[in-house]
Design a protein around this motif. Structure first.
Motif, PDB file in Angstrom:
ATOM      1  N   GLY A 140      25.503  43.128  44.687  1.00  0.00           N
ATOM      2  CA  GLY A 140      26.994  43.432  44.817  1.00  0.00           C
ATOM      3  C   GLY A 140      27.774  42.479  44.357  1.00  0.00           C
ATOM      4  O   GLY A 140      29.104  42.392  44.664  1.00  0.00           O
ATOM      5  N   LYS A 191      30.778  40.604  42.596  1.00  0.00           N
ATOM      6  CA  LYS A 191      31.803  40.873  41.737  1.00  0.00           C
ATOM      7  C   LYS A 191      32.090  39.681  40.930  1.00  0.00           C
ATOM      8  O   LYS A 191      33.322  40.156  39.974  1.00  0.00           O
ATOM      9  CB  LYS A 191      32.958  41.487  42.550  1.00  0.00           C
ATOM     10  CG  LYS A 191      32.487  42.594  43.619  1.00  0.00           C
ATOM     11  CD  LYS A 191      32.140  43.591  42.825  1.00  0.00           C
ATOM     12  CE  LYS A 191      32.107  44.949  43.926  1.00  0.00           C
ATOM     13  NZ  LYS A 191      31.625  46.152  43.099  1.00  0.00           N
ATOM     14  N   ASP A 207      23.112  44.779  47.805  1.00  0.00           N
ATOM     15  CA  ASP A 207      24.480  44.538  48.174  1.00  0.00           C
ATOM     16  C   ASP A 207      25.167  43.446  48.742  1.00  0.00           C
ATOM     17  O   ASP A 207      26.166  43.519  49.240  1.00  0.00           O
ATOM     18  CB  ASP A 207      24.478  45.612  49.313  1.00  0.00           C
ATOM     19  CG  ASP A 207      23.968  46.941  49.197  1.00  0.00           C
ATOM     20  OD1 ASP A 207      24.386  47.562  47.993  1.00  0.00           O
ATOM     21  OD2 ASP A 207      23.230  47.595  50.187  1.00  0.00           O
TER      22      ASP A 207
END
Length: 462
Positions: free
Chosen positions: A408, A410, A434
């Motif tokens: 996950g 970013k 995640d």
């Protein structure tokens, strides 16, 4: 009676055409404000270029060099910082992104040149800037901090030392191992705009709680230009510079003839360079969320456009765009935030009611524009170019490289770890479901600590 049937759905080809048209319209709607805003920022940065040159002359007597209109990196290095041995080498050169960022409108460059011609007619500007490139600036840059930087005791304490070194937090092994199994050394390297606190506030307590941790000497460094470490103005903050300062402040200072490396984000680039240079001494390398891109021509701009593209949303992405694409706008941000970090800390406490300010917030406040700007371009963007070469050397020597990557993430593309493994199958990659760029460690300290102990023990047993 014949009833005509009205088609309730469009043909497949028409449906695809409408979706493409909708996506194109949406893209144009987003790109229009992007173009307008960043065109304005191009213009504003060009104006600030002249403003800061004039202010630097008034405050310091000399104008700080910038990269607005330099045509090639050799001119920048020679003109701004003088000839330095080895500047032509791949590991020491500055990033193409520093001098290759083009303004959108040619009129902006013309505006700068027009204003400078007006300023050059005044004696103060001509006297201060006209012979700037012919002056020896090493002493001036090293001993003095910019008027736009913070001058508190904490930020300039390194200037009072004859032989400054990086700030290093040391967690010594509590056990005195005897015989063949002596205590091992581990060097921890943080990422951009961070500090040793990234490790000491999170992972160090968990490593120390375990009985296994008694056998390891742990060193967490503040990289050059970060935290409590020196922030010299005559330094280009290249990959080579960061490696040499770690050698000087940790490897040589503490006599680390063998060591493990653990690095986060941009620190992974530095860790691989350090490992390749000390291949006989390094025992294992653990990279957490490394920004890996296969080395090829133009990769520096690929990294810049991937990690920090020009975007208006979300806010943190917009701030990253300003800080990496605009030299003088980013200096203005640092002037407001970093120069006044002693003001923001108590204000932040009042507003939030917190007893202590989050260490990540304070880490960002304790960097200078010069160090942050050059480290971002010369290590994060250009340093990626060196990763393949360093990994090839380490793989030939059968060194163990381990990657922890959050799916996950970013900030860094989550497939960076898989790309590294595709090119170097010997690399061990652990994709954490995640987990984000920082949460791959934060709130997972116990798991990460056990992973590190396993890595260290396995590398020692071979």
């Amino acid at each position: 009676m014949v009833v005509a049937k009205i088609p309730t759905s469009l043909p497949l080809s028409s449906s695809i055409l409408i979706r493409k048209w909708t996506r194109k319209c949406t893209k144009n709607l987003i790109s229009a404000p992007n173009f307008l805003v960043f065109s304005y920022l191009d213009f504003l940065d060009s104006v600030l270029c002249v403003v800061y040159k004039y202010l630097d002359l008034l405050m310091e007597g000399e104008a700080s060099p910038c990269y607005c209109r330099s045509k090639n990196k050799s001119d920048i290095i020679k003109g701004c910082y003088g000839n330095r041995p080895g500047d032509e080498d791949e590991g020491t050169g500055i990033s193409e992104t520093l001098y290759g960022r083009q303004k959108k409108l040619k009129e902006m460059i013309d505006l700068i040149e027009f204003v400078e011609k007006l300023l050059n007619k005044t004696k103060v500007f001509d006297a201060g800037y006209g012979d700037f490139k012919d002056k020896k600036k090493v002493g001036f840059n090293r001993l003095g901090n910019r008027w736009s930087d913070c001058g508190c005791d904490s930020c300039i304490s390194w200037m009072k030392v004859d032989d400054p070194k990086l700030h290093v937090v040391v967690n010594e092994a509590s056990s005195k191992a005897m015989g063949e199994h002596s205590n091992e050394n581990v060097i921890f390297i943080h990422g951009i705009l961070s500090s040793s606190s990234f490790w000491t506030k999170t992972l160090f307590p968990k490593l120390s709680e375990s009985a296994k941790g008694d056998n390891y000497n742990m060193f967490a460094v503040d990289l050059l230009g970060h935290g409590k470490s020196p922030k010299p103005r005559d330094n280009l903050y290249t990959l080579k510079d960061h490696v040499e300062w770690i050698e000087k402040s940790v490897v040589s200072e503490f006599g680390s003839n063998s060591f493990h490396l653990v690095a986060h984000s941009m620190g992974s680039i530095i860790a691989l360079a350090l490992a390749a240079k000390h291949s006989k001494s390094v025992k294992s390398i653990t990279l957490v969320a490394p920004p890996y891109f296969p080395s090829k021509d133009g990769v520096e701009f690929t990294v810049m456009n991937t990690l920090t593209p020009k975007r208006l949303w979300p806010p943190e992405a917009f701030l990253s765009s300003v800080m990496t694409w605009y030299e003088h706008l980013s200096r203005s941000v640092c002037f407001v935030l970093c120069r006044n970090h002693r003001t923001w800390e108590p204000l932040f406490k009042r507003l939030t009611g917190a007893r202590e300010v989050n260490f990540m917030f304070m880490d960002m406040m304790k960097i200078t524009h010069h160090s942050g700007w050059h480290t971002t371009h010369n290590v994060l963007y250009r340093g990626v170019k060196q990763m393949d070469r360093n990994l090839e050397m380490l793989m030939k020597l059968r060194k163990k490289v381990h990657v922890l990557m959050g799916t996950g993430d970013k900030s860094v593309p989550p497939d960076c770890g898989n790309q590294m493994k595709n090119k170097f199958p010997e690399v061990e990659v652990n994709n954490i479901p995640d987990a984000g760029h920082r949460s791959v460690v934060f709130n997972r300290e116990n798991v990460v600590a056990q992973d590190l102990f396993r890595i260290w023990e396995n590398s020692t047993s071979h």
